[in-house]
Design an enzyme around this catalytic site. Structure first.
Site, PDB file in Angstrom:
ATOM      1  N   GLY A  77      38.535  32.810  48.883  1.00  0.00           N
ATOM      2  CA  GLY A  77      38.227  33.182  49.902  1.00  0.00           C
ATOM      3  C   GLY A  77      38.057  32.946  51.077  1.00  0.00           C
ATOM      4  O   GLY A  77      39.521  33.429  52.448  1.00  0.00           O
ATOM      5  N   ASN A 157      34.503  45.150  50.404  1.00  0.00           N
ATOM      6  CA  ASN A 157      33.819  44.409  49.327  1.00  0.00           C
ATOM      7  C   ASN A 157      32.658  45.013  49.184  1.00  0.00           C
ATOM      8  O   ASN A 157      31.016  45.629  48.366  1.00  0.00           O
ATOM      9  CB  ASN A 157      33.586  43.220  49.355  1.00  0.00           C
ATOM     10  CG  ASN A 157      33.421  43.020  50.827  1.00  0.00           C
ATOM     11  OD1 ASN A 157      33.605  43.445  52.069  1.00  0.00           O
ATOM     12  ND2 ASN A 157      31.604  43.038  51.459  1.00  0.00           N
ATOM     13  N   CYS A 331      27.218  37.728  51.303  1.00  0.00           N
ATOM     14  CA  CYS A 331      26.723  36.523  52.752  1.00  0.00           C
ATOM     15  C   CYS A 331      25.718  37.695  53.531  1.00  0.00           C
ATOM     16  O   CYS A 331      25.455  37.163  53.966  1.00  0.00           O
ATOM     17  CB  CYS A 331      27.970  37.495  53.343  1.00  0.00           C
ATOM     18  SG  CYS A 331      29.836  36.587  52.168  1.00  0.00           S
TER      19      CYS A 331
HETATM   20  N1  PLP Z   1      36.955  38.887  50.996  1.00  0.00           N
HETATM   21  C1  PLP Z   1      35.830  39.164  50.786  1.00  0.00           C
HETATM   22  C2  PLP Z   1      36.091  40.622  50.654  1.00  0.00           C
HETATM   23  C3  PLP Z   1      34.337  38.724  49.902  1.00  0.00           C
HETATM   24  O1  PLP Z   1      33.765  39.842  49.014  1.00  0.00           O
HETATM   25  C4  PLP Z   1      34.510  37.752  49.385  1.00  0.00           C
HETATM   26  C5  PLP Z   1      33.535  36.929  48.704  1.00  0.00           C
HETATM   27  O2  PLP Z   1      32.503  38.518  49.288  1.00  0.00           O
HETATM   28  C6  PLP Z   1      35.249  36.834  50.481  1.00  0.00           C
HETATM   29  C7  PLP Z   1      36.761  36.714  50.948  1.00  0.00           C
HETATM   30  C8  PLP Z   1      34.671  34.936  50.238  1.00  0.00           C
HETATM   31  O3  PLP Z   1      35.289  34.994  49.687  1.00  0.00           O
HETATM   32  P1  PLP Z   1      34.916  33.353  48.901  1.00  0.00           P
HETATM   33  O4  PLP Z   1      32.942  33.362  48.448  1.00  0.00           O
HETATM   34  O5  PLP Z   1      35.957  32.655  47.630  1.00  0.00           O
HETATM   35  O6  PLP Z   1      34.055  32.374  50.263  1.00  0.00           O
END
Ligand code: PLP
Length: 399
Positions: A77, A157, A331
């Site tokens: 993502g 998220n 994160c």
């Molecule tokens: N976007 C959202 C809304 C997410 O929740 C996350 C991961 O927590 C990401 C992007 C990033 O995705 P990835 O972990 O596959 O890099």
């Protein structure tokens, strides 16, 4: 007993990541062993890999009602978000320089925009309402003559709040502005139709939906003006250089198929468990606040504030009892920064600092919900008592 050795652990952090579905592992395995070919090779090893890669692309496309040629595999993502933002910025550099995003985007979008601001791009951050929802009218007002991109996440998220993507997409289309949505938290969980949602670019990720880590995709509507980010070989129809991660792509394809089959059933179960968790917590624990939209939420996400308790202490205490929850996004956990999402929703500091995200998965049970509520009640009461005692002590000491 250390929580990692506790066989009765309860995992309630599925929005951070999920275990890989056994059928997905099984589908991937041959592509790590005997079918190890490079999808760009012309011999039979390569062609086997290529056929599997294209089948995976078809499965992912089908999940979001796209054409297979509109799916480009990425490392997840984060890469898909970065590509959507920086790839369109590179394309429009010199002619347009304004982006509209929401204030509650994932850091993969926010920080990509912050990076672009350093080189002269301008970004408008749309405020959200009390439940974290983006009003389409605010987006309409923010669009300017020099806007080339609107990026609003499908669902947040941290809170699970779902945004009116179709309406925002229609507004962007009317003004001839590209529209990107980060659908990492919704793809595979609720129905998505990229055409019906007026989306030009959409990010998705495998590990949030029982697929492998390190794989995702960017949907790029045919004809969308975007530069590539990686240069090298002519992989992915010359849109993303680099030998394709065939085993992971095959895993993502399989998981897309599984999600398509069981999405409705899973969503029903998750809504039910979520409701049970929420109502049992509020019945047994006082001063609990829901953060997010009561009705329009991703099934399984529940963000609650336990007034008078620090979320770090609450999470650690739960972890000691083998229960895994989060204070929001994976994160930002591990840092002391307060959630930018809850801040943007206008929550007072005490509710931001006491917020916990429960994110349920398809294998959670009613018994686990009961055990979690029992544990929570004990911990919250203890932490509140300690705090009260501390306050009392400080008052007595200082008069
Ligand atoms: N976007 C959202 C809304 C997410 O929740 C996350 C991961 O927590 C990401 C992007 C990033 O995705 P990835 O972990 O596959 O890099």
């Amino acid at each position: 007993m250390n929580s990692s050795t506790n066989p009765n652990r309860i995992y309630l952090d599925h929005s951070a990541t999920t275990p890989v579905h056994p059928a997905v592992v099984e589908t991937m395995l041959p592509f790590l062993t005997q079918n190890f070919g490079n999808a760009s090779s012309i011999h039979s090893f390569g062609q086997e890999a290529k056929v599997a890669l294209e089948e995976a692309r078809r499965q992912v496309a089908s999940l979001i009602c796209a054409e297979p040629s509109e799916i480009v595999f990425t490392s997840g993502g984060t890469e898909a978000d970065n590509w959507a933002i920086k790839g369109t910025a590179n394309f429009f550099e010199g002619s347009k320089r304004h982006i509209v995003i929401s204030a509650v985007e994932h850091h993969a979008v926010l920080d990509a925009c912050k990076y672009l601001e350093k080189s002269g791009f301008e970004v408008t951050y749309i405020v959200v309402d009390r439940v974290g929802r983006i009003e389409p009218e605010r987006v309409a007002h923010a669009i300017r003559e020099d806007t080339f991109l609107v990026s609003v996440m499908h669902a947040n998220n941290e809170t699970g709040t779902i945004n009116p993507i179709r309406e925002i997409g229609a507004l962007a289309q009317e003004r001839c502005v590209l529209f990107h949505t980060d659908a990492v938290q919704t793809v595979g969980k609720i129905a998505i139709d990229v055409k019906g949602m007026n989306v030009d670019l959409l990010s998705l990720s495998g590990h949030k939906i029982y697929g492998p880590k390190g794989i995702g995709a960017l949907y790029i509507r045919r004809g969308t003006q975007i530069d590539k980010m990686f240069h090298g070989g002519r992989h992915e129809r010359d849109r993303r250089a680099g030998t394709e991660n065939v085993p992971a792509a095959v895993g993502l394809g399989k998981v897309a198929e599984i999600c398509q089959d069981r999405m409705v059933k899973d969503a029903d179960k998750l809504r039910e468990l979520n409701e049970e968790l929420h109502s049992k917590i509020t019945q047994r624990i006082s001063n609990v606040h829901l953060n997010g939209d009561q009705n329009r939420r991703v099934p399984g996400i529940l963000n609650l504030s336990f007034d008078g308790v620090e979320n770090d202490s609450l999470m650690l205490s739960l972890d000691l009892q083998g229960i895994a929850v989060s204070n929001g996004s994976a994160c930002t956990s591990g840092t002391v920064e307060p959630s930018h999402v809850l801040k943007a929703m206008g929550l007072p500091k005490n509710l931001i600092r006491s917020a916990i995200r429960f994110s349920l998965g398809r294998d959670n049970t009613a018994d686990e919900i009961d055990r979690t509520v029992d544990a929570l009640k004990g911990i919250v009461e203890r932490l509140r008592a300690v705090r009260k005692g501390k306050k009392l002590f400080t008052t007595e000491m200082h008069g």
